[in-house]
Motif scaffolding. Sequence first.
Motif, PDB file in Angstrom:
ATOM      1  N   MET A  35       0.795  -1.233   0.060  1.00 33.11           N
ATOM      2  CA  MET A  35      -0.051   0.085   0.006  1.00 33.11           C
ATOM      3  C   MET A  35       0.731   1.270  -0.150  1.00 33.11           C
ATOM      4  N   LEU A  38       2.087   1.674  -3.432  1.00 30.41           N
ATOM      5  CA  LEU A  38       0.698   2.592  -4.128  1.00 30.41           C
ATOM      6  C   LEU A  38       0.558   3.954  -3.918  1.00 30.41           C
ATOM      7  N   CYS A  39       0.899   4.236  -2.652  1.00 30.73           N
ATOM      8  CA  CYS A  39       0.923   5.678  -2.287  1.00 30.73           C
ATOM      9  C   CYS A  39       1.898   6.372  -3.037  1.00 30.73           C
ATOM     10  N   THR A  42       1.349   6.887  -6.888  1.00 24.25           N
ATOM     11  CA  THR A  42       0.258   7.456  -7.262  1.00 24.25           C
ATOM     12  C   THR A  42       0.452   8.858  -7.846  1.00 24.25           C
ATOM     13  N   SER A 103      -5.650   3.883   6.965  1.00 23.78           N
ATOM     14  CA  SER A 103      -5.239   3.573   5.399  1.00 23.78           C
ATOM     15  C   SER A 103      -6.385   3.580   4.724  1.00 23.78           C
ATOM     16  N   PHE A 107      -7.595   6.016   1.449  1.00 24.22           N
ATOM     17  CA  PHE A 107      -7.714   5.389   0.216  1.00 24.22           C
ATOM     18  C   PHE A 107      -9.241   5.846  -0.260  1.00 24.22           C
ATOM     19  N   GLN A 126      -3.171   9.282   4.960  1.00 21.29           N
ATOM     20  CA  GLN A 126      -2.014   8.110   4.942  1.00 21.29           C
ATOM     21  C   GLN A 126      -0.905   8.212   5.744  1.00 21.29           C
ATOM     22  N   GLY A 164       4.353  -2.369  -5.360  1.00 25.14           N
ATOM     23  CA  GLY A 164       3.575  -1.491  -5.200  1.00 25.14           C
ATOM     24  C   GLY A 164       3.514  -0.357  -5.946  1.00 25.14           C
ATOM     25  N   PRO A 181      -6.568   3.932  -5.874  1.00 21.46           N
ATOM     26  CA  PRO A 181      -6.983   3.658  -4.498  1.00 21.46           C
ATOM     27  C   PRO A 181      -8.162   2.670  -4.087  1.00 21.46           C
ATOM     28  N   GLY A 184      -5.956  -0.229  -3.280  1.00 20.84           N
ATOM     29  CA  GLY A 184      -5.351   0.099  -2.036  1.00 20.84           C
ATOM     30  C   GLY A 184      -6.394  -0.229  -0.812  1.00 20.84           C
ATOM     31  N   SER A 188      -6.221  -2.667   2.349  1.00 17.96           N
ATOM     32  CA  SER A 188      -6.259  -2.276   3.807  1.00 17.96           C
ATOM     33  C   SER A 188      -7.218  -3.284   4.552  1.00 17.96           C
TER      34      SER A 188
END
Length: 471
Positions: A35, A38-39, A42, A103, A107, A126, A164, A181, A184, A188
């Motif tokens: 995650m 991913l953040c 992004t 989290s 998202f 986040q 990620g 998201p 994500g 989570s």
Amino acid sequence: MEPKYEANVDKTLTPRKIFIRQILVSSSVWSSFFMFGLCMGTPTIYISQTREEANSTDVISNEMSSWISSAYNYSAIPNLFIVAFLSRKFGRKKTFLFASLTSAVGFVTLYLSSNVTQVIISEILQGTLIASDGMICVMVLTEYTSPKYRGFFLTFKSATFGWGMLVANTMGTFLHWKSIPLLGFILSVYAFLSCLVWPESPYWLASRQNYEACAKSHCWLKGTDEESMKEISSLIMQHKDLSHAKIESQNKLKKIQIAIASKAFYKPFGYTMLMLLLYYFSGKMSCNVYALQLIKNVTNSESTAYTGMLVIDALTVFSMYFTSAIVKFYKRKMLFITTSLVGILFLLCMSIYLYLSKLEFYETNSYVFLVLLTLYMIVISCGPITITPSIIAELCPLRYRGLYMLLMELVDNIIMGTVVKILPFLLSTIGAHGAFFFYGNSSLILTLLIYYFIPETKDKTIIEMVALMGT
């Protein structure tokens, strides 16, 4: 280990069942780092798609884009104190549950965002996840896993962060950024539900003098063989000694001052600072975050930038998983130093190549640059990026564990946020060749210091690491 503790544990556990339990715990942590990846992946996708939709780069200025890319790390700074308090007061399990829940909210907020301000608000939410990844997740992997698996689990965690980022960039290349998201949020929920199965950390239970629950948790995670019994016996004895030697003064500030002045704290913390500085000043993280912009500036092709970004991300992730597999067979320090030096060589080669091109000795060849950049990313991923978190976790002192993790993560997020934020400035002032030269020379100095000072940590328990450093 005292007999009264042995009577309350299951002695029929097989090595396979123990490994599965540790995989279950680790998978929750890996999901959390996925995650995080991913953040971090992004912003570059969001900025690119938003500018493309508006058909203008003015919709998001370069200054604002640097804030969007670094806000995650800066938002983690205040959350570190919250996570540190929760982990000390309520344990690792409940703190991880809280981080997974916040989290999910972050998202959902990102998915519903319709402007830059709302995106930054989602990044701030986040902050708990980022703080948790650096503190709780590292504690969980070092406290819940056996020494023979720990190195693999820790390096796999680092690889999962890269995975990620790759998934975020791939989804952003073919789908709308709001698909990121959604994934994500699903992760989570998984992290939250799987954490419900965990026991509490045996190290935290021992620190609360709950030795019976500590032994039960330890044996649930690591079994009851001779090696496991020796570890839990040493753990309980160590915490009993610490409990008897505990400072009676109620002055918290005085306790912190005494802790920081202690060799048991400042020696491993100093080693950690060297590792963190090399981790970020190798330039790998900045190049990942600004991959599209960096490649496009050199190649002058947006399609090449997207393709190059995905190829580099994919090979980077492969390299990190490859390292996760071979780290079991090689000494971590040797692997770290070797890959660092080779990575520095590629950095300097890129710097010289781009500088000579700028002086018009020849015309820049996009393929030559991308090959050098890819080789650099692969080698650095096999060393500093994958191995650093593992060594840092293993250097963590037993006596001042909470303070160490808090200050380490505080410095970590400040360095990462700043390094990520200043890359656009470096590119606009000294150019890509100057940025690579800066990263190469910084990394060389730090690598030499690490070679001289930091000990080997492979296959050593936390208790053995304490003895190794003479703390």
